[in-house]
Each structure stands twice: as C-alpha cells, then as structure tokens.
Design an enzyme around this catalytic site. Structure first.
Site, PDB file in Angstrom:
ATOM      1  N   LYS A 382     -16.099  -6.763  16.548  1.00  0.00           N
ATOM      2  CA  LYS A 382     -16.312  -7.152  17.950  1.00  0.00           C
ATOM      3  C   LYS A 382     -15.152  -7.931  18.569  1.00  0.00           C
ATOM      4  CE  LYS A 382     -21.215  -7.189  16.904  1.00  0.00           C
ATOM      5  NZ  LYS A 382     -22.438  -7.924  16.703  1.00  0.00           N
ATOM      6  N   HIS A 556     -16.050   6.804  45.032  1.00  0.00           N
ATOM      7  CA  HIS A 556     -16.729   5.544  44.735  1.00  0.00           C
ATOM      8  C   HIS A 556     -17.266   4.887  45.993  1.00  0.00           C
ATOM      9  CE1 HIS A 556     -16.809   4.332  40.506  1.00  0.00           C
ATOM     10  NE2 HIS A 556     -15.932   5.304  40.378  1.00  0.00           N
TER      11      HIS A 556
END
Ligand code: ADP
Length: 572
Positions: A382, A556
């Site tokens: 991570k 968008h």
C-alpha cells in the site's frame, strides 16, 4: 444537442417499466387521434360559419358588430379554443406555459439520453430506446423506502444510548455486550448523532448484514456507504466474455471502459498471460553488527537451507507455498522479502503467518536476532515502491489486443498514428519527465479502483495494483494498433476480506470467480487478475482515444457535471 422542431408536437416519455412511448398533443383527449382532429376541425368551421352568418345579418340590419348575444360569446370562445388546438396540431407553438417549458427541457434531456457518453468524450447512439429507465425515481430509493427507515429507539435502547453518550458504556463494546450487531450499530449511530450534534440522515443503516463484517471487515459500524455499480462490457478476453462490475461515482468511467470493450471485441478480443503469482511480506530484523546481518542473508540465500525454511513456512496454511526470499542489508539491519503463492486469497494474512513461523525458527540459530517488525516496508504494501514495480507483487499480468484500423476510426473516433504518438508523448515521455513510479499509463487506477470496490478487494492496494505500462504500436503497415498493458502488482483474491460480503460476492459471481476454486485453488484469483488487466486495457484504449480526439473536457462537462447547485449542500 440541437433540438429539431417536428411537424407535430411529440415527445418521448419513459414508462415506469423503463419503456419509451411517444406522447402526442392529442393524448390529452381519450379519443383516437383522427377522431379528435375531426371534432376540432368540424367545431372550428361550423362555429366560424355560424359567426359569419350572424354578422352578415347584423350588417344588413345595421346592428353594431360588437353587440353580442350569449350564443355568439360561446361561439367565439369555442372558435378560439379550436384554433389553438389546430395551431398546436400543425406544430405552431405560440403559447408556452411554464410547465410546458419544463417538458420541452425534458425532451432535450431525453433526446440526449439516447446518446451514450462512450469514451469520456465521445457520443455513441444507443442501440434502442426501450429499456432506458429514467434516473429520477431511483435517486432517493433507499431514503424513501419506508421499510428502510430506522424505527425510534425502544426504552431499553434509549438507556443504552444515554450510557454511551455519557461514556459509561464504551461504543466499541456494544456488539459483545448486546450480542446483536444490527442493534449495536443502531445504538452507536444514535449516540454519535447526539454527541456530535450532526445528522447521519442519508447514511443508510437498514438493509445490511452487520454480523457479516464482525471481526473481519469493519469495527464500530454506524451504517454503510452506497456506491453505484455499473457494468462495462462484455469484454472478450482469452476467448471468454466477462461483464465487468465497476463501483464508481465518476461519470463517464463505465461508459468509457464499455467503449474500450466494444473496440476490443470488434477486433477479435484481448488475450492475457499471467507472468507471476506471489504475495510478499518483508520483516526487518536487527543485529549488533552488519556482519551478523550479512551472515543471516547468506544463510537465507543458501539453497541447502531453502528446503527447511520453506517447510517451516508452508506449515502455516494449505495454500501458502514459499517461492523465494530476497534479502537486503541496511547497516546492521536485514530485510527479508518472502514471496509465496496464496491460492485464491489475496494472501496478506497467509504470508504473514508463514513469515512468523520462519522468524520463530530462525531464532534458534540466530538468538541475537532482534525482530523489529513483521513488516519492514520492503514488502511493499500500500505504498508506491520500485520493488513492486520491478519484482512484482500479487499477480503480474500482461494483456494485449490488436485493434483494427477501421475500429479505431469508427468506434474510437481517432487514428492509429494519433494514438501511437499520444501514447509515446504522454504515457512514456510525459510520465518519465514526471518521475513516475509505475505510472506509465493514462488512468489504470480508475478501472482498478472501481473493480476492486465492486469485488471486495482492498482498495488501499490500488496503489501498487495500478502500476501499469501502457504500450501502443502501429502494425500491419500502420493500419492496425497493437495495444498492451503490463501490470506487475495486481493484488486480488476471491476469498477472505471484503470478498465474502453479499454485494461484493454477487459481483465476483457475475465474473464467475466467486469464492475458492476447489478443483484448482488459486485459479479464481488469477482469473480475476486477468479480468482487471483486460478492463484496464479497455479503459486505456478509450480514454487515450478521447484525448487524441480532443474531446475529454467537452465530455466531462457534459456528463460529469450535475446541474445541482452545490452551494446549497451544507452540514446539518
Ligand atoms: P488473506 O490472506 O488474503 O488475508 P485470509 O487469510 O483472510 O486471506 O483468508 C484465506 C482463508 O481462506 C484461509 O483460512 C484459507 O485457509 C481459506 N481458503 C479456503 N480455500 C482457499 C483457497 N482456494 N485459496 C486460498 N485460501 C483458501
């Protein structure tokens, strides 16, 4: 989209079942269209004839025209009404009430709804109108469903809530004290609202199995967040079709991936190869000298010791099988990166248990070894790290497709040469200039995150799982496009963690990889990894095409911007 005036006023309405039907002005009357028209035509001409004859009589008898009797007043009203109807019939719109105006806007929206934003920019016609459901009723489904409303607390629960607010009962102990996870969540939620003075309205409580997350997925729950799941595809991958579940709130993303799937399918599908499958964990141990740290390194790397070490490691699980140990010395500290196969589990728990077994065993021969931590970040979990990018972590997959030139033009609305050039300057050179670590792609993490959320993966592992090198090359004399994604660290599982929860499990089921594969342990997780890579391939293809065609911003602004006034949203 430009609205075109039709000779007869019509609009497309969506029935509750989602089916579209054409609505005409004459639908206001419960008669067939031809009868309604006949009635109004007859009315108009009869009344006009009556008025003309009565006015001719007035002229003859020298009566002023403006002196009207009752039948003339009624006739004028009927004349005006039928005139308005007939104007409407011929499509001449001169009276527009506010509600009619709203309907006009609906028509524009509904006509737009026939266009799919299929590429974060591009618009593709929908194959058919029927089945397109209006989004409006679904928006507040959970909040409005009375069955989902939380009932007021009972007298007994009220006492517990007061105790939690006062601090005499710890919030974390509610599950174990009450033995009822749903009740514990409800009480905790109410106590939280009172303590903070903030409303949790909108965060659902009902409709979730709180027992299923106890001791596994989430502590101290007060509800759950809903994320819509869209479906991209099907994607033809290695000769099989996969419908890809994507949990996201980013408009365009599913549509874009869907367009990529379409381009891949029309070109014969994608194919993938799993290069490596091994989860890693790297403890850090300390000695009094660098020499001792190096001695352990040499011990671990001696092939004669490997068999013993792997036997000790493999005792931890039926599925965890040690593959390698990579050691790195830093002064008098040693980092040992254990890598093992983990069946259908993502494998962090499994590998950690195996590592713990080995550390306990090593303590016999190296009593001066001080275990600083079971994870020393050389794993690396991570966090962006070159070790995962270079060595791989989880599943390493390469996925490719050849997109035919005419598909690039017709579906992706760009050119092979434009895509190749953009890929070189953006994904390769641009990322190099940015000093990217595994980020040689357009938006792999968009697809990885959405599939991870839908299928119960650990979303934090999106970091290394999104490491991706996207390559594009013109082939067949520049006519076709070879596109590939190389992803060294896809960390996925189909057992354990969030994969067992009902909704995530349903998405895994859709992909045909739910749970453990009993015949060939590990093959479900490996299949899921190739689907992730295939989906990324589709997403890369589509977004890169949209950028190459210069349509990203336009799309968008059109599909990813709500008309809602965000300034009205504030804390309650
Ligand atoms: P992780 O290591 O990903 O955190 P868990 O350890 O929580 O996963 O879950 C794996 C569990 O599932 C182990 O107890 C393992 O024995 C069990 N299991 C059952 N079938 C399989 C399988 N096919 N592959 C991997 N694990 C499996």
């Amino acid at each position: 989209m430009e609205q075109t005036r039709k000779p007869m006023k019509m609009e497309v309405k969506f029935a509750e079942n989602g089916e579209a039907k054409v609505v005409k002005a004459s639908d206001a009357l419960p008669l067939p269209l031809y009868l309604t028209n006949a009635v109004f035509f007859t009315l108009f001409f009869s009344v006009a004839y009556f008025l003309l004859t009565s006015w001719r009589e007035k002229i003859r008898s020298h009566t002023p025209l403006h002196v009207l009797n009752l039948s003339e007043i009624v006739s004028i009203l009927v004349l005006v009404a039928s005139f308005v109807y007939l104007l409407g019939f011929f499509g001449i719109d001169f009276v527009q009430t506010p509600s009619l105006k709203d309907e006009e806007e609906d028509i524009i929206v509904q006509e737009d709804a026939h266009i799919v934003p299929c590429g974060q920019a591009l618009e593709c016609p929908r194959p058919q109108i029927a089945g397109i459901a209006s989004p409006k009723p679904a928006q507040k489904a959970i909040v409005e469903n009375p069955a989902m409303e939380t009932p007021p607390p009972t007298a007994e629960d009220e006492e517990i809530i007061k105790a939690v607010v006062a601090g005499t009962i710890p919030s974390y102990s509610l599950e174990s004290k009450l033995g009822d996870c749903k009740r514990a969540a409800s009480i905790r939620r109410e106590a939280l609202q009172r303590i903070t003075g903030k409303s949790l309205e909108g965060l659902p409580l009902e409709g979730f199995d709180y027992e299923s997350i106890l001791g596994q997925c989430c502590e101290m729950p007060v509800g759950y967040v809903t994320i819509p799941v869209g479906i991209a595809g099907p994607l033809m991958l290695d000769g099989r079709e996969f419908s890809i579940p994507m949990a996201t709130t980013e408009g365009c993303l599913v549509a874009s991936t869907n367009r990529g799937c379409k381009a891949i399918n029309l070109s014969g599908g994608a194919s993938s190869v799993l290069l490596k499958d091994g989860m890693t964990r790297a403890p850090v141990v300390r000695f009094n000298s660098a020499r001792r740290a190096a001695e352990l390194k040499f011990y671990m790397e001696d092939p004669e010791n490997y068999e013993t070490i792997s036997m000790v490691f493999n005792k931890s699980s039926r599925f965890g099988r040690l593959q390698s140990v990579q050691c790195a010395v830093a002064g008098k500290n040693l980092y040992m990166r254990f890598c093992c196969s983990t069946g259908d589990a993502m494998g962090m728990n499994m590998v950690s248990k195996g590592v713990q077994n080995v550390l306990d065993f090593l303590q016999n021969d190296f009593p001066d070894m001080d275990v600083i931590g079971i994870s020393g970040n050389y794993c690396s979990d991570k966090k962006p790290a070159a070790v995962n990018w270079i060595e791989g972590r989880g599943k390493s997959v390469v996925c490719e497709a050849v997109i035919k030139g005419d598909i690039v033009t017709k579906v992706l609305k760009t050119k092979v040469a434009a895509l190749v050039e953009l890929n070189m300057l953006k994904n390769l050179t641009g990322s190099a200039i940015a000093g990217a670590l595994g980020g040689f792609n357009a938006h792999a993490s968009n697809i990885v995150s959405a599939v991870y959320l839908a299928t119960g993966q650990d979303p934090a592992q999106n970091i290394e799982s999104s490491h991706c090198l996207t390559m594009m090359e013109a082939i067949n004399d520049g006519n076709d496009l070879h596109v590939s994604v190389t992803m060294p660290s896809i960390e996925v599982g189909t057992v354990g963690g969030g994969t067992q929860l009902a909704s995530q499990s349903a998405c895994l089921n859709l992909l045909g990889v739910k749970g453990a594969n009993r015949e060939a342990p590990g093959s479900n997780a490996r299949q899921l990894a190739t689907v992730v890579a295939g989906s990324v391939l589709a997403g890369e293809l589509s977004l890169m095409s949209a950028i190459a065609a210069g349509q990203l911003v336009k799309s968008h602004m059109k599909y990813n911007r709500s008309s809602k006034d965000v300034t009205t949203v504030s804390s309650a």
